[in-house]
Scaffold this active site. Structure first.
Site, PDB file in Angstrom:
ATOM      1  N   HIS A  99       0.865  -1.176   0.000  1.00  0.00           N
ATOM      2  CA  HIS A  99       0.000   0.000   0.000  1.00  0.00           C
ATOM      3  C   HIS A  99       0.908   1.235   0.000  1.00  0.00           C
ATOM      4  O   HIS A  99       2.058   1.174   0.444  1.00  0.00           O
ATOM      5  CB  HIS A  99      -0.849   0.109   1.265  1.00  0.00           C
ATOM      6  CG  HIS A  99      -1.701  -1.066   1.599  1.00  0.00           C
ATOM      7  ND1 HIS A  99      -1.216  -2.207   2.198  1.00  0.00           N
ATOM      8  CD2 HIS A  99      -3.041  -1.255   1.456  1.00  0.00           C
ATOM      9  CE1 HIS A  99      -2.222  -3.057   2.402  1.00  0.00           C
ATOM     10  NE2 HIS A  99      -3.339  -2.501   1.970  1.00  0.00           N
ATOM     11  N   ASP A 102       2.333   2.102   3.413  1.00  0.00           N
ATOM     12  CA  ASP A 102       3.358   1.198   3.941  1.00  0.00           C
ATOM     13  C   ASP A 102       4.759   1.710   3.664  1.00  0.00           C
ATOM     14  O   ASP A 102       5.680   1.458   4.434  1.00  0.00           O
ATOM     15  CB  ASP A 102       3.262  -0.193   3.290  1.00  0.00           C
ATOM     16  CG  ASP A 102       1.905  -0.806   3.391  1.00  0.00           C
ATOM     17  OD1 ASP A 102       1.225  -0.587   4.396  1.00  0.00           O
ATOM     18  OD2 ASP A 102       1.521  -1.530   2.447  1.00  0.00           O
TER      19      ASP A 102
END
Length: 433
Positions: A99, A102
């Site tokens: 993501h 992240d």
């Protein structure tokens, strides 16, 4: 090189009889299974979020992990990437997934967050060009930040919808730049907690509009990968619009997108929906929307999404049996959406969790392949439905109630039940394990 994985060797295949815990017992990337390399069957991906961004909390307690890259600076984001690509190399993983949240620190504005993402994407690209793994899929985190507490696409605030749409665009751009083979939409908060403040019809229309925009943008930029939706029931909201594969398929049909979107199916989410993993895979296969999987497991006593590493070979075998029946992965693969237990603090724990999970999947794949090649399970299934192959019985599905009643009276149809032979078939499956 960083110091985090110092002295941990690159994991090699040593076979089932070895005692070296830092070696694969079943996963041999070059082993040929049904005419294809095992690595190409399984297409393992490492989840960036659980492996490198998760702090070790649970609903009752906060951070237990103390990772040297934790923090909101670009230097620490690059250190995190350095450690991540070292782990990918140690495991020999061919893919990874991420993501946006992240991999980059949150900026003060959307523009700053996007600049941070693009800088890390460039850093990833250098590592990938130097021999690092490929990108299985990218996605946007539209659930963690407080702005998404009432959803993203389904949010009652159009500003949140706009912010979410812009974020998806930047993440799809990043995925394409890195050669990603899929893009995943996970509606972590696309649901409601109470109907007292919810306009369900409006929210469904917003979700459909957002998905159509994603598909349109995919074609506009020439992204060749698959758009995947990951079904998720309950947790954290009371009702999710993407509850399970069948629910999502109904949504896709409603908006005319069933030919554009496939499923990324997670074992833990299947369990939360009251299904088995193989059930959800079979539904996607039958509907022609199977794409990819997130491989993990839940603690069956806990009742929530624990995202543990897989350790059940029979469950993996039944899952990969459905994958093989679907023709295997094309752009999809096996992403380890799994995290360490909050007491597993050591770097070795992170490596060995993946080693064990990869071995479980490999053993499950080999058992599934043996079932497919032997054909006994399909033969038993075909025998159970054999009477439907009779032309008169097949035509009955195109008939009407009056004609069928006349046939029952004419032929004096009075059926005797036949055994489903469930236990015999369960015994059959166990022979391959």
């Amino acid at each position: 090189m960083t110091k985090f994985f110092a002295d941990i060797p690159k994991i090699q295949f040593e076979g089932p009889d070895g005692t070296n815990e830092f070696a694969f017992k079943h996963y041999n990337p070059d082993e040929i299974v049904m005419g294809k390399r095992m690595e190409d069957h399984l297409r393992f991906g490492i989840a960036y979020w659980h492996s490198f961004a998760w702090p070790g909390g649970d609903p009752f307690g906060g951070q237990t992990f103390d990772r040297p890259w934790f923090g909101d600076t670009m230097d620490l984001a690059r250190l995190k990437a350095d450690v991540a690509f070292e782990m990918f190399d140690i495991l020999g993983a061919p893919y990874f997934c991420f993501h946006d949240a992240d991999v980059r620190p949150e900026g003060a504005t959307f523009a700053e967050s996007t600049d941070n993402l693009n800088a890390i994407v460039d850093y990833f690209a250098q590592k990938m060009d130097a021999g690092g793994p490929k990108l299985l899929w990218g996605t946007a985190n539209l659930f963690s930040h407080r702005r998404f507490m009432s959803g993203a696409a389904t949010n009652p605030d159009p500003d949140v919808f706009a912010y979410s749409a812009a974020t998806i665009k930047t993440c799809l751009d990043a995925t394409m730049k890195l050669g990603g083979e899929n893009y995943v939409l996970w509606g972590g908060r696309e649901g409601y907690e109470t109907l007292l403040n919810t306009n369900m019809g409006r929210e469904r229309q917003q979700a459909g509009a957002m998905l159509q925009m994603v598909v349109d943008y995919k074609h506009k930029i020439g992204f060749k990968g698959a758009i995947l939706i990951e079904p998720k029931p309950q947790e954290p909201t009371k009702h999710q619009y993407d509850y399970d594969v069948a629910t999502v398929y109904g949504f896709l049909k409603d908006f005319g997108l069933e030919g554009e979107v496939q499923m990324n199916i997670e074992q833990g989410h299947a369990i939360l929906a009251g299904h088995s993993f193989e059930h959800e895979l079979a539904v996607a296969r039958e509907l022609g929307i199977f794409g990819s999987i997130d491989m993990n497991r839940n603690d069956y006593q806990s009742g929530w999404d624990t995202d543990q590493f897989p350790n059940n070979i029979p469950e993996a075998a039944l899952a990969y049996y459905e994958v093989l029946r679907a023709g295997g992965f094309t752009t999809g693969g096996t992403n380890f959406d799994a995290k360490l237990r909050r007491q597993s603090l050591d770097p070795e724990d992170l490596i060995l969790a993946h080693v064990g999970g990869m071995d479980v999947c490999a053993a499950g794949l080999k058992a599934a392949a043996a079932m497919v090649e032997d054909g006994a399970l399909e033969e038993a299934r075909n025998t159970r439905y054999a009477k439907w192959d009779d032309s008169q019985n097949a035509e009955m599905l195109k008939s009407d109630l009056s004609s069928i009643e006349a046939r029952v009276r004419r032929d004096n149809i009075n059926p005797d039940p036949r055994s489903g032979r469930q236990e015999r078939l369960e015994n059959l499956v166990n022979r391959y394990l």
